[in-house]
Design a protein around this motif. Sequence first.
Motif, PDB file in Angstrom:
ATOM      1  N   GLY A   1     -27.006 -13.936   8.185  1.00  0.00           N
ATOM      2  CA  GLY A   1     -28.390 -14.346   8.752  1.00  0.00           C
ATOM      3  C   GLY A   1     -28.309 -15.193   7.768  1.00  0.00           C
ATOM      4  N   TYR A   2     -28.947 -17.213   8.173  1.00  0.00           N
ATOM      5  CA  TYR A   2     -28.959 -17.679   7.725  1.00  0.00           C
ATOM      6  C   TYR A   2     -30.372 -18.266   7.537  1.00  0.00           C
ATOM      7  CZ  TYR A   2     -23.640 -19.196   8.511  1.00  0.00           C
ATOM      8  OH  TYR A   2     -22.383 -19.051   9.090  1.00  0.00           O
ATOM      9  N   ALA A   3     -30.563 -18.702   6.159  1.00  0.00           N
ATOM     10  CA  ALA A   3     -31.967 -19.260   5.413  1.00  0.00           C
ATOM     11  C   ALA A   3     -32.034 -20.618   6.255  1.00  0.00           C
ATOM     12  CB  ALA A   3     -32.800 -18.524   4.312  1.00  0.00           C
ATOM     13  N   LEU A   4     -32.818 -21.408   6.616  1.00  0.00           N
ATOM     14  CA  LEU A   4     -32.735 -22.818   7.053  1.00  0.00           C
ATOM     15  C   LEU A   4     -34.055 -22.899   6.062  1.00  0.00           C
ATOM     16  CD1 LEU A   4     -31.064 -25.467   7.483  1.00  0.00           C
ATOM     17  CD2 LEU A   4     -32.852 -25.475   9.820  1.00  0.00           C
ATOM     18  N   ILE A   5     -34.097 -24.171   4.810  1.00  0.00           N
ATOM     19  CA  ILE A   5     -35.001 -24.489   3.871  1.00  0.00           C
ATOM     20  C   ILE A   5     -35.492 -26.191   4.242  1.00  0.00           C
ATOM     21  CG2 ILE A   5     -36.600 -24.431   1.732  1.00  0.00           C
ATOM     22  CD1 ILE A   5     -34.123 -21.112   2.199  1.00  0.00           C
ATOM     23  N   SER A   6     -36.181 -26.288   4.301  1.00  0.00           N
ATOM     24  CA  SER A   6     -36.570 -27.616   4.145  1.00  0.00           C
ATOM     25  C   SER A   6     -37.755 -27.795   3.499  1.00  0.00           C
ATOM     26  CB  SER A   6     -37.081 -28.545   5.604  1.00  0.00           C
ATOM     27  OG  SER A   6     -38.524 -27.870   6.229  1.00  0.00           O
ATOM     28  N   ARG A   7     -38.688 -28.929   3.047  1.00  0.00           N
ATOM     29  CA  ARG A   7     -39.944 -28.955   2.865  1.00  0.00           C
ATOM     30  C   ARG A   7     -40.583 -28.792   3.540  1.00  0.00           C
ATOM     31  NH1 ARG A   7     -36.767 -32.732   0.406  1.00  0.00           N
ATOM     32  NH2 ARG A   7     -35.879 -32.853  -1.678  1.00  0.00           N
ATOM     33  N   ASN A   8     -40.757 -27.977   4.048  1.00  0.00           N
ATOM     34  CA  ASN A   8     -41.955 -27.461   5.472  1.00  0.00           C
ATOM     35  C   ASN A   8     -41.325 -26.426   6.082  1.00  0.00           C
ATOM     36  OD1 ASN A   8     -41.659 -29.692   7.059  1.00  0.00           O
ATOM     37  ND2 ASN A   8     -43.027 -31.058   6.495  1.00  0.00           N
ATOM     38  N   THR A   9     -40.594 -26.399   5.868  1.00  0.00           N
ATOM     39  CA  THR A   9     -39.741 -24.951   6.711  1.00  0.00           C
ATOM     40  C   THR A   9     -39.261 -24.183   6.060  1.00  0.00           C
ATOM     41  OG1 THR A   9     -38.310 -26.157   7.548  1.00  0.00           O
ATOM     42  CG2 THR A   9     -40.437 -25.716   9.386  1.00  0.00           C
ATOM     43  N   ALA A  10     -39.193 -22.773   6.529  1.00  0.00           N
ATOM     44  CA  ALA A  10     -38.083 -22.114   6.043  1.00  0.00           C
ATOM     45  C   ALA A  10     -38.254 -20.733   7.291  1.00  0.00           C
ATOM     46  CB  ALA A  10     -39.315 -20.961   5.162  1.00  0.00           C
ATOM     47  N   LEU A  11     -36.982 -21.290   7.605  1.00  0.00           N
ATOM     48  CA  LEU A  11     -36.485 -19.991   9.513  1.00  0.00           C
ATOM     49  C   LEU A  11     -35.062 -19.803   8.623  1.00  0.00           C
ATOM     50  CD1 LEU A  11     -35.375 -23.127  11.812  1.00  0.00           C
ATOM     51  CD2 LEU A  11     -37.244 -20.845  12.066  1.00  0.00           C
ATOM     52  N   LEU A  12     -35.250 -18.270   9.334  1.00  0.00           N
ATOM     53  CA  LEU A  12     -33.996 -17.067   8.789  1.00  0.00           C
ATOM     54  C   LEU A  12     -33.550 -17.046  10.541  1.00  0.00           C
ATOM     55  CD1 LEU A  12     -33.139 -15.658   7.125  1.00  0.00           C
ATOM     56  CD2 LEU A  12     -34.948 -13.919   7.138  1.00  0.00           C
ATOM     57  N   LEU A  13     -32.386 -17.159  10.624  1.00  0.00           N
ATOM     58  CA  LEU A  13     -32.092 -17.221  11.868  1.00  0.00           C
ATOM     59  C   LEU A  13     -30.313 -16.138  11.580  1.00  0.00           C
ATOM     60  CD1 LEU A  13     -31.337 -20.620  11.276  1.00  0.00           C
ATOM     61  CD2 LEU A  13     -30.995 -19.964  13.328  1.00  0.00           C
ATOM     62  N   THR A  14     -31.036 -15.107  12.742  1.00  0.00           N
ATOM     63  CA  THR A  14     -30.448 -13.805  12.560  1.00  0.00           C
ATOM     64  C   THR A  14     -29.779 -13.389  13.489  1.00  0.00           C
ATOM     65  OG1 THR A  14     -29.487 -11.510  11.767  1.00  0.00           O
ATOM     66  CG2 THR A  14     -32.653 -11.908  12.121  1.00  0.00           C
ATOM     67  N   ASP A  15     -29.327 -12.122  14.280  1.00  0.00           N
ATOM     68  CA  ASP A  15     -28.848 -11.728  15.154  1.00  0.00           C
ATOM     69  C   ASP A  15     -29.396 -10.406  15.696  1.00  0.00           C
ATOM     70  OD1 ASP A  15     -27.669  -8.931  14.917  1.00  0.00           O
ATOM     71  OD2 ASP A  15     -26.997 -10.209  13.336  1.00  0.00           O
ATOM     72  N   PHE A  16     -29.467  -9.882  16.471  1.00  0.00           N
ATOM     73  CA  PHE A  16     -30.726  -9.097  17.516  1.00  0.00           C
ATOM     74  C   PHE A  16     -30.369  -7.122  16.122  1.00  0.00           C
ATOM     75  CE2 PHE A  16     -30.363  -4.727  19.479  1.00  0.00           C
ATOM     76  CZ  PHE A  16     -31.605  -4.675  20.595  1.00  0.00           C
ATOM     77  N   ARG A  17     -29.483  -7.125  15.806  1.00  0.00           N
ATOM     78  CA  ARG A  17     -29.611  -5.963  15.226  1.00  0.00           C
ATOM     79  C   ARG A  17     -30.259  -6.374  14.396  1.00  0.00           C
ATOM     80  NH1 ARG A  17     -23.523  -6.067  12.691  1.00  0.00           N
ATOM     81  NH2 ARG A  17     -24.642  -8.351  12.253  1.00  0.00           N
ATOM     82  N   TYR A  18     -30.676  -7.361  13.259  1.00  0.00           N
ATOM     83  CA  TYR A  18     -31.523  -7.868  12.769  1.00  0.00           C
ATOM     84  C   TYR A  18     -33.083  -7.852  12.531  1.00  0.00           C
ATOM     85  CZ  TYR A  18     -27.060  -6.154   9.796  1.00  0.00           C
ATOM     86  OH  TYR A  18     -26.295  -5.425   8.893  1.00  0.00           O
ATOM     87  N   VAL A  19     -33.226  -8.537  13.823  1.00  0.00           N
ATOM     88  CA  VAL A  19     -34.887  -9.115  14.357  1.00  0.00           C
ATOM     89  C   VAL A  19     -35.855  -8.316  13.413  1.00  0.00           C
ATOM     90  CG1 VAL A  19     -36.021 -10.305  15.981  1.00  0.00           C
ATOM     91  CG2 VAL A  19     -33.336 -10.767  15.730  1.00  0.00           C
ATOM     92  N   GLU A  20     -36.040  -7.569  13.979  1.00  0.00           N
ATOM     93  CA  GLU A  20     -37.376  -6.310  13.571  1.00  0.00           C
ATOM     94  C   GLU A  20     -36.754  -6.284  11.756  1.00  0.00           C
ATOM     95  OE1 GLU A  20     -37.615  -2.563  15.730  1.00  0.00           O
ATOM     96  OE2 GLU A  20     -39.738  -2.388  14.613  1.00  0.00           O
ATOM     97  N   GLN A  21     -36.183  -6.112  11.360  1.00  0.00           N
ATOM     98  CA  GLN A  21     -35.938  -5.940  10.175  1.00  0.00           C
ATOM     99  C   GLN A  21     -36.202  -7.209   9.388  1.00  0.00           C
ATOM    100  OE1 GLN A  21     -32.019  -4.363   9.130  1.00  0.00           O
ATOM    101  NE2 GLN A  21     -32.410  -4.770   6.314  1.00  0.00           N
ATOM    102  N   ALA A  22     -35.527  -8.492   9.740  1.00  0.00           N
ATOM    103  CA  ALA A  22     -36.487  -9.470   9.170  1.00  0.00           C
ATOM    104  C   ALA A  22     -37.594  -9.268   8.975  1.00  0.00           C
ATOM    105  CB  ALA A  22     -35.181 -10.256   9.553  1.00  0.00           C
ATOM    106  N   ALA A  23     -38.219  -9.270  10.144  1.00  0.00           N
ATOM    107  CA  ALA A  23     -39.636  -9.605  10.505  1.00  0.00           C
ATOM    108  C   ALA A  23     -40.440  -8.557   9.324  1.00  0.00           C
ATOM    109  CB  ALA A  23     -40.072  -9.527  11.533  1.00  0.00           C
ATOM    110  N   ILE A  24     -40.433  -7.627   9.237  1.00  0.00           N
ATOM    111  CA  ILE A  24     -40.784  -7.178   7.508  1.00  0.00           C
ATOM    112  C   ILE A  24     -40.193  -7.695   6.554  1.00  0.00           C
ATOM    113  CG2 ILE A  24     -40.780  -4.745   7.204  1.00  0.00           C
ATOM    114  CD1 ILE A  24     -39.910  -3.631   9.895  1.00  0.00           C
ATOM    115  N   GLU A  25     -38.823  -7.533   6.356  1.00  0.00           N
ATOM    116  CA  GLU A  25     -39.084  -7.644   5.143  1.00  0.00           C
ATOM    117  C   GLU A  25     -38.656  -9.420   4.253  1.00  0.00           C
ATOM    118  OE1 GLU A  25     -35.327  -4.740   4.179  1.00  0.00           O
ATOM    119  OE2 GLU A  25     -34.498  -7.117   4.758  1.00  0.00           O
ATOM    120  N   ALA A  26     -38.647 -10.269   5.466  1.00  0.00           N
ATOM    121  CA  ALA A  26     -39.109 -11.557   4.847  1.00  0.00           C
ATOM    122  C   ALA A  26     -39.855 -12.390   6.054  1.00  0.00           C
ATOM    123  CB  ALA A  26     -37.925 -12.224   5.912  1.00  0.00           C
TER     124      ALA A  26
END
Length: 353
Positions: A38-63
Amino acid sequence: MEKRLAKLRASLPEGFDAYLVAKPDNRAYLTGFTGSNGYALISRNTALLLTDFRYVEQAAIEAPEFMIKDYQTSLYDALQQALTEHNIQRLGFESDYITFSIYETLKEKLQAELVPQTGLVEKLRMVKDEAELASMRRAAAIAEAALRQTLPKIKVGVSEAFIALELEIELRRLGSERLAFEIIAASGPRSSLPHGRASDKLIRHGDFLTLDFGAVYNGYCSDMTRTFVVGKATDEQRRIYGIVLKAQQAALAAAKPGRLGKEVDAVAREIIAQAGYAERFGHGLGHGVGRAVHEGPSAGTKGEDALQPNMVITIEPGIYIPEWGGVRIEDMVVVTPDGCENFYSFSKELIEL
Ligand code: GLY
Ligand code: MN
Ligand code: MN
């Protein structure tokens, strides 16, 4: 996580529109997401986490603080889309982690200026919050308890590998998620190898035995070393052990806010040098510990960071004499407002097993 994000944003250098975080420990620290990709993209007003299918559900819970994006077929297309949407033109990246080939691809695919910037997240990670310290206390308690369970199994005739395995089983049984690093079990003349891997060498009467190991709890590591004698210690073993212990205790007493890592190192190094063993203490006194077993701040000869409350470091002097043996004693401490507090209570008197 909110606080960590705010601190990262505050530390973004002037002119940066965003920071791209891919190093797993940095990413987990900022997002909470513990998956492998996964890649986290953090700007002054956004916080995005790009990941792949295997982790989408887990990422939503953990992040939960991050917007999760399944990048599907192309990470680079998804990244470029995010850069366009959020008008990101200057993008910092972890140049000590992104490989040359990934960099080349990023450069080719992204319409943004890529700016190398290391250490932003690592700097934040050096000072632990209460939740991190609680995890580390647990990781240390597991390690200490596992050592107590293992000691009765150490006897003349068993191998280093057997001892390492028994210790690993106890660590796991007591709740360690994995090993913090491969267990070091070095006995007899092999104890002069600072990082001697457990071998099939059998323990002999009178051997030194150095055990260096750590547990992991909630993603946080502990790190601990004790050196024992199996059977009866000789005067020479006691003498060398005593020098290392004196150096270790002096360094523990010296670790406090404002001291540079290298100044604490120098306190221990001076005692070992005075005893005539300067050449036999060839590694740094210690290092920070957290999600990684080795992280900032350094407490070695090049440790330029000043200690601050809630930093966690190891204090681990040693003397290593080739073909004879060696001693290392390692504690992990948290810096307090007026000194430091040891995570361990395990004895440092020379124990004869
Ligand atoms: N096991 C490596 C260290 O103590 O730093
Ligand atoms: Mn260690
Ligand atoms: Mn260590």
